[in-house]
Design a protein around this motif. Structure first.
Motif, PDB file in Angstrom:
ATOM      1  N   THR A  77      26.106  70.319 -60.290  1.00  0.00           N
ATOM      2  CA  THR A  77      25.402  68.992 -60.854  1.00  0.00           C
ATOM      3  C   THR A  77      24.362  69.459 -61.840  1.00  0.00           C
ATOM      4  N   GLU A  78      23.482  70.497 -61.348  1.00  0.00           N
ATOM      5  CA  GLU A  78      22.292  70.929 -62.204  1.00  0.00           C
ATOM      6  C   GLU A  78      22.868  71.481 -63.418  1.00  0.00           C
ATOM      7  N   GLN A  79      24.015  72.099 -63.509  1.00  0.00           N
ATOM      8  CA  GLN A  79      24.553  72.843 -64.563  1.00  0.00           C
ATOM      9  C   GLN A  79      25.009  71.748 -65.659  1.00  0.00           C
ATOM     10  N   MET A  80      25.722  70.415 -65.081  1.00  0.00           N
ATOM     11  CA  MET A  80      26.080  69.597 -65.888  1.00  0.00           C
ATOM     12  C   MET A  80      24.788  68.643 -66.559  1.00  0.00           C
ATOM     13  N   ASP A  81      23.827  68.537 -65.799  1.00  0.00           N
ATOM     14  CA  ASP A  81      22.725  67.566 -66.163  1.00  0.00           C
ATOM     15  C   ASP A  81      22.125  68.564 -67.230  1.00  0.00           C
ATOM     16  N   THR A  82      21.807  69.892 -67.018  1.00  0.00           N
ATOM     17  CA  THR A  82      21.301  70.461 -68.050  1.00  0.00           C
ATOM     18  C   THR A  82      22.055  70.411 -69.335  1.00  0.00           C
ATOM     19  N   CYS A  83      23.359  70.619 -69.341  1.00  0.00           N
ATOM     20  CA  CYS A  83      23.998  70.563 -70.649  1.00  0.00           C
ATOM     21  C   CYS A  83      23.894  69.165 -71.344  1.00  0.00           C
ATOM     22  N   TRP A  84      24.005  67.996 -70.565  1.00  0.00           N
ATOM     23  CA  TRP A  84      23.846  66.698 -71.087  1.00  0.00           C
ATOM     24  C   TRP A  84      22.391  66.405 -71.633  1.00  0.00           C
ATOM     25  N   ALA A  85      21.357  67.138 -70.992  1.00  0.00           N
ATOM     26  CA  ALA A  85      20.140  66.937 -71.451  1.00  0.00           C
ATOM     27  C   ALA A  85      19.619  67.910 -72.566  1.00  0.00           C
TER      28      ALA A  85
ATOM     29  N   SER B 164      29.240  54.909 -63.185  1.00  0.00           N
ATOM     30  CA  SER B 164      30.650  55.401 -62.668  1.00  0.00           C
ATOM     31  C   SER B 164      31.520  56.452 -63.710  1.00  0.00           C
ATOM     32  N   LEU B 165      31.009  56.225 -64.865  1.00  0.00           N
ATOM     33  CA  LEU B 165      31.653  57.164 -65.978  1.00  0.00           C
ATOM     34  C   LEU B 165      31.093  58.273 -65.733  1.00  0.00           C
ATOM     35  N   VAL B 166      29.696  58.675 -65.611  1.00  0.00           N
ATOM     36  CA  VAL B 166      29.257  59.969 -65.369  1.00  0.00           C
ATOM     37  C   VAL B 166      29.705  60.556 -63.985  1.00  0.00           C
ATOM     38  N   ALA B 167      29.844  59.715 -63.096  1.00  0.00           N
ATOM     39  CA  ALA B 167      30.350  60.229 -61.723  1.00  0.00           C
ATOM     40  C   ALA B 167      31.745  60.813 -61.924  1.00  0.00           C
ATOM     41  N   ASN B 168      32.721  59.920 -62.721  1.00  0.00           N
ATOM     42  CA  ASN B 168      33.769  60.585 -62.981  1.00  0.00           C
ATOM     43  C   ASN B 168      33.988  61.598 -63.639  1.00  0.00           C
ATOM     44  N   LEU B 169      33.048  61.941 -64.988  1.00  0.00           N
ATOM     45  CA  LEU B 169      33.005  63.187 -65.360  1.00  0.00           C
ATOM     46  C   LEU B 169      32.401  64.294 -64.854  1.00  0.00           C
ATOM     47  N   ARG B 170      31.624  63.831 -63.586  1.00  0.00           N
ATOM     48  CA  ARG B 170      30.861  64.713 -62.693  1.00  0.00           C
ATOM     49  C   ARG B 170      32.126  65.557 -61.957  1.00  0.00           C
ATOM     50  N   LYS B 171      32.965  64.621 -61.485  1.00  0.00           N
ATOM     51  CA  LYS B 171      33.964  64.959 -60.518  1.00  0.00           C
ATOM     52  C   LYS B 171      35.036  66.083 -61.328  1.00  0.00           C
ATOM     53  N   ILE B 172      35.183  65.835 -62.456  1.00  0.00           N
ATOM     54  CA  ILE B 172      36.037  67.001 -63.359  1.00  0.00           C
ATOM     55  C   ILE B 172      35.267  68.150 -63.723  1.00  0.00           C
ATOM     56  N   GLY B 173      33.829  68.125 -63.759  1.00  0.00           N
ATOM     57  CA  GLY B 173      33.108  69.172 -63.882  1.00  0.00           C
ATOM     58  C   GLY B 173      33.252  70.159 -62.552  1.00  0.00           C
TER      59      GLY B 173
ATOM     60  N   GLY C   7      33.022  59.874 -75.699  1.00  0.00           N
ATOM     61  CA  GLY C   7      33.679  61.250 -76.076  1.00  0.00           C
ATOM     62  C   GLY C   7      32.851  62.212 -76.175  1.00  0.00           C
ATOM     63  N   LEU C   8      31.625  61.888 -76.933  1.00  0.00           N
ATOM     64  CA  LEU C   8      30.593  63.176 -76.794  1.00  0.00           C
ATOM     65  C   LEU C   8      30.343  63.389 -75.479  1.00  0.00           C
ATOM     66  N   TRP C   9      29.981  62.363 -74.557  1.00  0.00           N
ATOM     67  CA  TRP C   9      29.589  62.958 -73.018  1.00  0.00           C
ATOM     68  C   TRP C   9      30.642  63.831 -72.519  1.00  0.00           C
ATOM     69  N   ALA C  10      31.927  63.401 -72.743  1.00  0.00           N
ATOM     70  CA  ALA C  10      33.109  64.584 -72.296  1.00  0.00           C
ATOM     71  C   ALA C  10      32.981  65.758 -72.996  1.00  0.00           C
ATOM     72  N   GLY C  11      32.641  65.676 -74.477  1.00  0.00           N
ATOM     73  CA  GLY C  11      32.714  66.900 -75.090  1.00  0.00           C
ATOM     74  C   GLY C  11      31.709  67.887 -74.731  1.00  0.00           C
ATOM     75  N   VAL C  12      30.442  67.498 -74.431  1.00  0.00           N
ATOM     76  CA  VAL C  12      29.365  68.060 -73.761  1.00  0.00           C
ATOM     77  C   VAL C  12      29.710  68.794 -72.390  1.00  0.00           C
ATOM     78  N   LEU C  13      30.348  67.950 -71.691  1.00  0.00           N
ATOM     79  CA  LEU C  13      30.858  68.651 -70.411  1.00  0.00           C
ATOM     80  C   LEU C  13      32.057  69.771 -70.740  1.00  0.00           C
ATOM     81  N   ALA C  14      32.865  69.352 -71.480  1.00  0.00           N
ATOM     82  CA  ALA C  14      34.027  70.535 -71.913  1.00  0.00           C
ATOM     83  C   ALA C  14      33.336  71.816 -72.449  1.00  0.00           C
ATOM     84  N   ARG C  15      32.211  71.502 -73.142  1.00  0.00           N
ATOM     85  CA  ARG C  15      31.530  72.666 -73.848  1.00  0.00           C
ATOM     86  C   ARG C  15      30.522  73.245 -72.989  1.00  0.00           C
ATOM     87  N   CYS C  16      30.399  72.621 -71.784  1.00  0.00           N
ATOM     88  CA  CYS C  16      29.011  73.340 -71.049  1.00  0.00           C
ATOM     89  C   CYS C  16      29.170  74.716 -70.548  1.00  0.00           C
ATOM     90  N   ASP C  17      30.259  75.288 -70.305  1.00  0.00           N
ATOM     91  CA  ASP C  17      30.597  76.582 -70.092  1.00  0.00           C
ATOM     92  C   ASP C  17      31.776  76.805 -71.034  1.00  0.00           C
TER      93      ASP C  17
END
Length: 175
Positions: free
Chosen positions: A104-112, A88-97, A52-62
């Motif tokens: 990909t770089e934007q998502m990686d930056t947010c998660w890191a 595969s979970l990260v790959a699924n989240l990346r598809k949504i992003g 849920g945190l990974w998904a939340g970070v993705l949602a709030r990335c931008d």
């Protein structure tokens, strides 16, 4: 912003009841109250688990894309959560992003971004402690905690709180 009543929804991106609210009830809330300017709606993330945190970070990335990304996460929850591994979970989240236009770089930056993640967790903890949130979805409607319930029952509470808020609002100046 100027709506007389604010509703906070505490939701987890991994909560099936939150996804059901988003699909079944939120459209009515949006068309009858939010789009008409009667209600200001704010979703507050709840992080009960790492996923849920990974998904939340993705949602709030931008932040300008929060509600569209949150909507996709909830709409497609049953699909992206089917992952059989963290990869595969990260790959699924990346598809949504990617659907939201993130690179990909934007998502990686947010998660890191540890400071950002810590800030999201601290905000979740402060809000959920202040409002005594124990499960999701839970709503704060005009300062009153309201559990998830049928639209008809929730509508009664919203109408009551809206009437109270409108009665308490200062009268518009006469011309």
């Amino acid at each position: 912003e100027a709506a007389p009543l604010t509703i906070y929804e505490y939701a987890s991106f991994t909560c099936p009841h939150c996804a059901a609210f988003h699909k079944d009830t939120f459209p009515q809330l949006k068309s009858e109250y939010i789009d008409t300017g009667k209600v200001r709606f704010i979703q507050r993330d709840v992080y009960f688990d790492q996923v849920g945190l990974w998904a939340g970070v993705l949602a709030r990335c931008d932040e300008t894309k929060f509600y569209p990304v949150a909507g996709m996460l909830l709409d497609e929850q049953s699909e992206w959560l089917k992952a059989d591994s963290s990869e595969s979970l990260v790959a699924n989240l990346r598809k949504i992003g990617a659907k939201a236009g993130m690179t990909t770089e934007q998502m990686d930056t947010c998660w890191a971004d540890e400071a950002r993640v810590e800030s999201l967790v601290a905000t979740f903890q402060a809000n959920s402690t202040a409002d005594k949130i124990e499960g999701t979805p839970t709503f704060m409607i005009g300062g009153e905690q309201v559990p998830n319930q049928s639209w008809d029952d929730m509508k009664v509470i919203i109408d009551k709180k809206l009437a109270e808020a409108e009665a308490a609002a200062p009268a518009a100046p006469a011309n």
